[in-house]
Write an enzyme that holds these catalytic residues in place. Structure first.
Site, short mmCIF file in Angstrom:
data_model
loop_
_atom_site.label_atom_id
_atom_site.label_comp_id
_atom_site.label_asym_id
_atom_site.label_seq_id
_atom_site.Cartn_x
_atom_site.Cartn_y
_atom_site.Cartn_z
N LYS A 85 0.85 -1.20 0.00
CA LYS A 85 0.00 0.00 0.00
C LYS A 85 0.88 1.25 0.00
CE LYS A 85 -0.39 -0.29 5.05
NZ LYS A 85 -1.24 -0.80 6.15
N ARG A 183 -10.54 -0.09 15.00
CA ARG A 183 -10.42 0.68 13.78
C ARG A 183 -11.49 0.20 12.80
NH1 ARG A 183 -4.75 0.96 10.45
NH2 ARG A 183 -5.14 -1.26 10.13
N HIS A 212 -6.16 -7.22 13.21
CA HIS A 212 -4.93 -6.42 13.20
C HIS A 212 -4.64 -6.03 14.65
CE1 HIS A 212 -1.82 -4.18 11.25
NE2 HIS A 212 -2.25 -3.01 11.61
N ARG A 268 1.19 -10.79 7.20
CA ARG A 268 1.21 -9.63 6.30
C ARG A 268 2.46 -8.78 6.58
NH1 ARG A 268 -4.07 -9.60 8.77
NH2 ARG A 268 -3.41 -7.78 9.96
N TYR A 312 15.02 31.39 4.10
CA TYR A 312 13.90 32.17 4.64
C TYR A 312 14.11 32.48 6.13
CZ TYR A 312 11.18 31.06 0.46
OH TYR A 312 10.73 30.94 -0.82
N CYS A 359 13.46 24.80 2.29
CA CYS A 359 12.45 25.44 1.46
C CYS A 359 11.59 24.36 0.78
CB CYS A 359 13.09 26.32 0.38
SG CYS A 359 14.34 27.45 1.01
N ASP A 361 11.40 23.54 -2.40
CA ASP A 361 12.05 22.80 -3.48
C ASP A 361 13.56 22.74 -3.35
OD1 ASP A 361 9.42 23.07 -4.75
OD2 ASP A 361 10.06 25.15 -5.05
C1 PLP Z 1 -0.47 -1.67 6.93
C2 PLP Z 1 -0.98 -2.95 7.44
C3 PLP Z 1 -0.11 -4.04 7.63
C4 PLP Z 1 1.39 -3.92 7.51
O1 PLP Z 1 1.87 -3.50 8.76
P1 PLP Z 1 3.45 -3.31 9.06
O2 PLP Z 1 3.48 -2.95 10.49
O3 PLP Z 1 3.91 -2.22 8.17
O4 PLP Z 1 4.08 -4.61 8.75
C5 PLP Z 1 -0.66 -5.25 7.97
N1 PLP Z 1 -2.00 -5.39 8.16
C6 PLP Z 1 -2.85 -4.36 8.02
C7 PLP Z 1 -4.31 -4.58 8.24
C8 PLP Z 1 -2.38 -3.10 7.67
O5 PLP Z 1 -3.24 -2.09 7.56
#
Ligand code: PLP
Length: 426
Positions: A85, A183, A212, A268, A312, A359, A361
């Site tokens: 992602k 969440r 999660h 994951r 700046y 800055c 850029d």
């Molecule tokens: C982003 C995400 C992950 C990855 O988590 P990391 O801590 O970057 O390994 C795994 N599961 C879900 C649901 C996430 O949103």
């Protein structure tokens, strides 16, 4: 006004006035569409790094190494999902997905429909999951591209099932379970009821069930253990009710390296795919390699006399006997303005102090020209390559240090560097 002729320089030009944008001696109106005297080919040859002296380098060998390091933590048969992602946390979704899949990952996860579409359009055919429930209106795109959404509301589930049914398709989904992070997800003690609510729909196909963890990267285990118990309870209750939970998954990077008891059928891998330890405790235990470096070439070198200010606000004042060098990257590129006057950069293996406000850029750094220090005096020149993130000789600047200086996590710093710089895959 109009009658006077040359007042409106943005298009109201008349014959009486000189054309302020006139640049082509042959074709007077070059900028209005006449052919320019360069071939398309000639122009196309000017590559990204010739157009911009600031860029990101991503080592795909590090992505491959990190995938294998994570895979080695999983028991045989446990699957690995690469989380790509946010454009692979700023590293480039397509090349990183390709490397991860070639190095032991089985499937891909993203956060949005567009991220999933980008991968399908690039030709990836593996299972592809969106880790949240997208808008109902996007359902045809999911089905047409075999993208598996997370599901946790009956409204979405039924719309998804009905749309699939109407087109003679199945509607695969991963049931999100809320075990304490609060969440997304169906509460862990309501999953059976949720299944009953949507279960009559023949097209819906629960191919996975996941949760999660909120504290997998925290020193204390108490809340983690509670979430794990709740998730196990949810899975058991589904099975007891005769429902197949599909592929069961719960772990992110922290879990992969810390909690083998929570690997289930699949884990994951996010932040550690890119070479970062999920928490301090893991430093030194797993061999991970950061994949991203950020580099730029010096665009200007000047002597700034004692007392003269830079950037700046002129907050930095020259102490004399310094050269001030300019780099063509700034906070629009992810070099966070909060680091102004605090960041370091590396030139020829030596740390130099970034000075003055960063800055949008551009930014400046100082090269000390006094003799007598233990370092050889540098001789900065326009075009010299400077490291903002990465290694040069014995010197190294890491995203981890930058995140600490900013009071944030590596995820945010890495993603911040993705906006505008060309990304060179190595
Ligand atoms: C982003 C995400 C992950 C990855 O988590 P990391 O801590 O970057 O390994 C795994 N599961 C879900 C649901 C996430 O949103």
């Amino acid at each position: 006004m109009e009658k006077d002729g040359f007042i409106n320089m943005f298009g109201g030009r008349t014959d009486a006035a000189p054309d302020p944008y006139r640049c082509n001696r042959v074709a007077r109106d070059a900028y209005e569409g006449d052919p320019v005297p360069f071939s398309e080919e000639e122009l196309a040859q000017i590559d990204e790094r010739s157009r911009r002296w600031a860029w990101i380098e991503v080592e795909q060998s590090a992505i491959a190494h990190n995938t294998r390091a994570a895979k080695a933590k999983l028991r045989p048969g446990c699957r690995l999902m690469a989380v790509v992602k946010a454009d692979a946390y700023g590293h480039g979704a397509i090349p990183c997905a390709r490397t991860a899949l070639a190095s032991g990952a089985d499937s891909l996860a993203v956060a949005t429909v567009d991220e999933a579409l980008e991968l399908r359009r690039a030709g990836f055919t593996c299972p592809l999951v969106i880790l949240a429930e997208p808008p109902v209106a996007s359902i045809p795109l999911l089905l047409a591209n075999r993208i598996q959404p997370a599901v946790y509301t009956p409204e979405f589930a039924l719309a998804y099932g009905e749309c699939a049914d109407a087109h003679n398709m199945m509607a695969p989904f991963h049931l999100a379970v809320n075990t304490g992070m609060n969440r997304i997800g169906v509460r862990y003690d309501q999953v059976v009821e949720f299944r009953r609510q949507i279960g009559f729909h023949r097209a819906l196909d629960q191919v996975g069930t996941f949760t999660h963890f909120a504290t997998a990267d925290c020193p204390d285990h108490f809340d983690f253990d509670m979430q794990l118990r709740r998730f196990t309870q949810a899975i058991n209750s589904l099975r007891a009710a005769g429902e197949n939970p599909g592929v069961v998954h719960a772990g992110n990077s922290a879990v992969i390296f810390r909690y083998p008891q929570a690997h289930f059928d699949m884990a994951r891998l996010g932040i550690s795919l890119y070479g970062f330890h999920a928490c301090d405790e893991l430093r030194g235990t797993a061999d991970l390699r950061p994949a991203m470096s950020v580099k730029a070439r010096i665009t200007s070198v000047k002597d700034v006399p004692l007392g003269d200010g830079v950037s700046y606000g002129l907050h930095y004042r020259s102490p004399g006997l310094v050269k001030i060098c300019t780099l063509p990257l700034g906070y629009a590129d992810g070099f966070n303005r909060l680091l102004s006057g605090k960041a370091k950069v590396i030139l020829n293996g030596q740390y130099c102090q970034q000075v003055g406000n960063i800055c949008m850029d551009q930014c400046m750094f100082e090269v000390n020209m006094r003799r007598g220090s233990k370092w050889p005096v540098l001789d900065p020149r326009e075009g010299d390559v400077v490291t903002i993130i990465g290694r040069d000789g014995d010197a190294e600047l890491t995203i981890t240090d930058m995140a600490r200086d900013l009071g944030t996590i590596e995820h945010e710093v890495a993603i911040g560097f993705s906006h505008r710089m060309p990304r060179i895959q190595k």
